[in-house]
Design a protein around this motif. Structure first.
Motif, short mmCIF file in Angstrom:
data_model
loop_
_atom_site.label_atom_id
_atom_site.label_comp_id
_atom_site.label_asym_id
_atom_site.label_seq_id
_atom_site.Cartn_x
_atom_site.Cartn_y
_atom_site.Cartn_z
N VAL A 55 0.87 -1.15 -0.26
CA VAL A 55 0.30 0.10 0.36
C VAL A 55 0.77 1.19 -0.29
CG1 VAL A 55 -1.58 -0.51 1.49
CG2 VAL A 55 0.06 -0.14 2.22
N ALA A 56 0.09 1.92 -0.09
CA ALA A 56 0.79 3.90 -0.34
C ALA A 56 -0.97 4.64 0.51
CB ALA A 56 1.16 4.02 -1.42
N LEU A 57 0.17 5.75 1.23
CA LEU A 57 -0.50 6.96 1.74
C LEU A 57 -0.43 7.74 2.02
CD1 LEU A 57 -3.30 6.74 3.70
CD2 LEU A 57 -2.26 6.44 5.63
N ARG A 58 -0.94 8.72 1.27
CA ARG A 58 -0.56 9.86 1.29
C ARG A 58 -1.43 11.12 0.71
NH1 ARG A 58 4.33 11.50 -3.50
NH2 ARG A 58 4.70 10.04 -1.67
N SER A 59 -1.62 11.68 1.82
CA SER A 59 -2.77 12.90 1.57
C SER A 59 -3.88 12.96 2.04
CB SER A 59 -2.15 14.21 0.40
OG SER A 59 -1.22 14.52 -0.20
N ARG A 60 -4.09 11.39 2.99
CA ARG A 60 -5.83 10.84 3.01
C ARG A 60 -5.49 10.03 2.09
NH1 ARG A 60 -8.79 14.40 7.88
NH2 ARG A 60 -7.35 14.69 9.66
N ARG A 61 -5.05 9.67 1.72
CA ARG A 61 -5.89 8.12 -0.27
C ARG A 61 -4.80 7.35 0.18
NH1 ARG A 61 -10.33 10.08 -2.73
NH2 ARG A 61 -9.02 9.68 -4.51
N LEU A 62 -5.21 6.33 0.63
CA LEU A 62 -4.79 4.36 0.02
C LEU A 62 -4.50 4.51 -0.92
CD1 LEU A 62 -3.70 2.86 2.17
CD2 LEU A 62 -5.66 1.70 2.02
N THR A 63 -3.65 3.94 -1.46
CA THR A 63 -3.56 2.86 -2.59
C THR A 63 -3.11 1.76 -2.06
OG1 THR A 63 -3.39 5.58 -3.94
CG2 THR A 63 -2.63 3.27 -5.05
N ILE A 64 -3.46 1.10 -2.40
CA ILE A 64 -3.61 -0.55 -3.16
C ILE A 64 -2.66 -0.50 -4.43
CG2 ILE A 64 -4.24 -2.46 -2.71
CD1 ILE A 64 -6.54 -1.84 -1.33
N ARG A 65 -1.33 -0.83 -4.09
CA ARG A 65 -0.58 -1.57 -5.06
C ARG A 65 -0.64 -2.77 -4.98
NH1 ARG A 65 1.13 3.79 -6.62
NH2 ARG A 65 2.86 5.33 -4.85
N ASP A 66 -0.54 -3.87 -4.41
CA ASP A 66 -1.32 -5.22 -5.07
C ASP A 66 -1.99 -5.48 -3.93
OD1 ASP A 66 -0.26 -8.00 -4.50
OD2 ASP A 66 1.43 -8.06 -4.31
N LEU A 67 -2.71 -5.92 -4.62
CA LEU A 67 -4.12 -6.80 -4.17
C LEU A 67 -4.59 -7.84 -3.91
CD1 LEU A 67 -7.18 -5.70 -3.25
CD2 LEU A 67 -7.73 -6.22 -5.83
N ASP A 68 -3.64 -8.52 -4.35
CA ASP A 68 -3.52 -9.76 -4.40
C ASP A 68 -3.04 -9.85 -3.13
OD1 ASP A 68 -5.39 -10.48 -6.10
OD2 ASP A 68 -3.65 -11.18 -7.66
N GLY A 69 -1.28 -9.78 -3.12
CA GLY A 69 -0.82 -9.16 -1.88
C GLY A 69 -1.53 -8.63 -0.72
N LEU A 70 -2.05 -8.20 -0.66
CA LEU A 70 -2.64 -7.28 0.41
C LEU A 70 -4.14 -8.37 1.16
CD1 LEU A 70 -2.62 -5.09 2.50
CD2 LEU A 70 -4.21 -4.10 1.09
N ARG A 71 -4.65 -9.28 0.27
CA ARG A 71 -5.31 -10.29 0.40
C ARG A 71 -4.50 -11.59 1.43
NH1 ARG A 71 -9.97 -10.08 -4.03
NH2 ARG A 71 -10.97 -8.46 -3.71
N GLU A 72 -3.64 -11.91 0.77
CA GLU A 72 -2.93 -13.16 0.98
C GLU A 72 -2.61 -12.72 2.79
OE1 GLU A 72 0.73 -15.09 0.25
OE2 GLU A 72 0.27 -14.38 -1.28
N ARG A 73 -1.73 -11.31 2.86
CA ARG A 73 -1.75 -10.65 3.87
C ARG A 73 -2.70 -10.71 5.10
NH1 ARG A 73 1.86 -11.58 7.07
NH2 ARG A 73 3.44 -9.63 8.26
N GLY A 74 -3.98 -10.37 4.63
CA GLY A 74 -5.21 -10.05 6.48
C GLY A 74 -5.79 -11.15 5.37
N LEU A 75 -5.42 -12.66 5.20
CA LEU A 75 -6.44 -13.69 4.82
C LEU A 75 -7.69 -12.98 4.44
CD1 LEU A 75 -5.02 -15.23 8.16
CD2 LEU A 75 -3.89 -15.22 6.00
N PHE A 76 -7.68 -12.54 3.57
CA PHE A 76 -9.02 -12.11 3.04
C PHE A 76 -9.87 -12.70 1.95
CE2 PHE A 76 -11.35 -9.20 0.90
CZ PHE A 76 -12.29 -8.56 1.64
N ASP A 77 -11.07 -12.99 2.80
CA ASP A 77 -12.21 -14.23 1.36
C ASP A 77 -13.19 -12.74 1.52
OD1 ASP A 77 -14.08 -14.96 0.74
OD2 ASP A 77 -13.54 -17.13 1.79
N PRO A 78 -13.29 -12.47 0.73
CA PRO A 78 -14.87 -11.69 0.64
C PRO A 78 -16.23 -12.12 0.61
CG PRO A 78 -13.87 -11.22 -1.34
CD PRO A 78 -12.70 -12.41 -1.12
N ALA A 79 -16.24 -13.49 0.90
CA ALA A 79 -17.73 -14.18 0.68
C ALA A 79 -18.42 -13.30 1.88
CB ALA A 79 -17.38 -15.44 0.69
N TYR A 80 -17.47 -12.67 3.37
CA TYR A 80 -18.75 -12.55 4.31
C TYR A 80 -19.12 -10.75 4.21
CZ TYR A 80 -15.13 -8.84 5.42
OH TYR A 80 -14.68 -8.10 5.76
#
Length: 236
Positions: free
Chosen positions: A207-232
């Motif tokens: 991710v990158a965070l600047r001026s109150r804006r979050l940019t996800i640089r690697d969505l698959d990597g972020l999901r893997e890091r957070g154990l994220f399953d969007p089904a819920y």
């Protein structure tokens, strides 16, 4: 202003023009503006109205006698706070504005009138309640078992999808107006820990965070890091 609740529900429920008009009308009743860091509904109050978030970010929180705060939900544009408020007794938590917020105040009889003879509108309200309950369960799982970096990565993934659903994310970039103390109160950590965890996500190229804006640089990597399953989130 387009009603974000209507925009969200249209992704799940087939709405006739009259159903859409009814839902849109709920967002135009008793609109008020709440300053940042002010309560929309106070803890221990006797609520009569529910509130629809039209603009800005709010939260549900518990305040402890010693001043500590636990944020138990983030409320975004399009979120309806307690659609069946008339079935609840005194508030056991507060609803507060994290940023300047625009809300529509809706009385129980107005909700009753909206769903009378309109099954699609009633389905929208039940979907909103079920989605909020599912998000709450996932937050409990995060605080109970996910590691610090998994919690933050998971929250960023969730916010990305929730904001995308109401048209407030620009691809992989989304608003992030909350402070590090807010994130700490939501994730059961300290502000110092949040700062350290955020730095780890940045240096990992996620991710990158600047001026109150979050940019996800690697969505698959972020999901893997957070154990994220969007089904819920029940996006299908």
């Amino acid at each position: 202003m387009e009603n974000p609740f209507v925009r969200k529900m249209e992704r799940h429920v087939r709405l006739a023009p009259e159903d859409r008009a009814v839902l849109d009308g709920l967002g135009r009743l008793h609109v008020r503006h709440v300053a940042a860091r002010q309560d929309i509904e106070g803890q221990q109050s006797d609520p009569y109205h529910t509130h629809l978030i039209l603009d800005g970010w709010a939260c549900r929180y518990k305040q402890f006698p010693d001043g500590r705060r636990a944020i138990v939900a983030l409320l975004l544009p399009g979120d309806l706070c307690d659609p069946f408020v008339f079935r609840r007794a005194r508030m056991d938590h507060a609803i507060g504005a994290l940023t300047p917020v625009t809300v529509a105040r809706i009385a129980p009889d107005q909700i009753g009138e909206a769903i009378r003879g309109r099954p699609a509108v009633e389905e929208c309200l039940w979907r909103e309640l079920l989605a909020a309950t599912a998000i709450h369960r996932e937050w409990i799982a995060s605080v109970g078992r996910r590691s610090a970096i998994e919690r933050l990565a998971h929250l960023f993934c969730e916010l990305h999808l929730r904001l995308t659903r109401v048209g407030l994310a620009d691809g992989m970039t989304l608003p992030m107006p909350v402070t590090q103390p807010d994130l700490a109160d939501a994730l059961g950590q300290t502000s110092v820990h949040i700062n350290r965890t955020l730095k780890e996500l940045r240096t990992g190229g996620l991710v990158a965070l600047r001026s109150r804006r979050l940019t996800i640089r690697d969505l698959d990597g972020l999901r893997e890091r957070g154990l994220f399953d969007p089904a819920y989130l029940q996006l299908s």
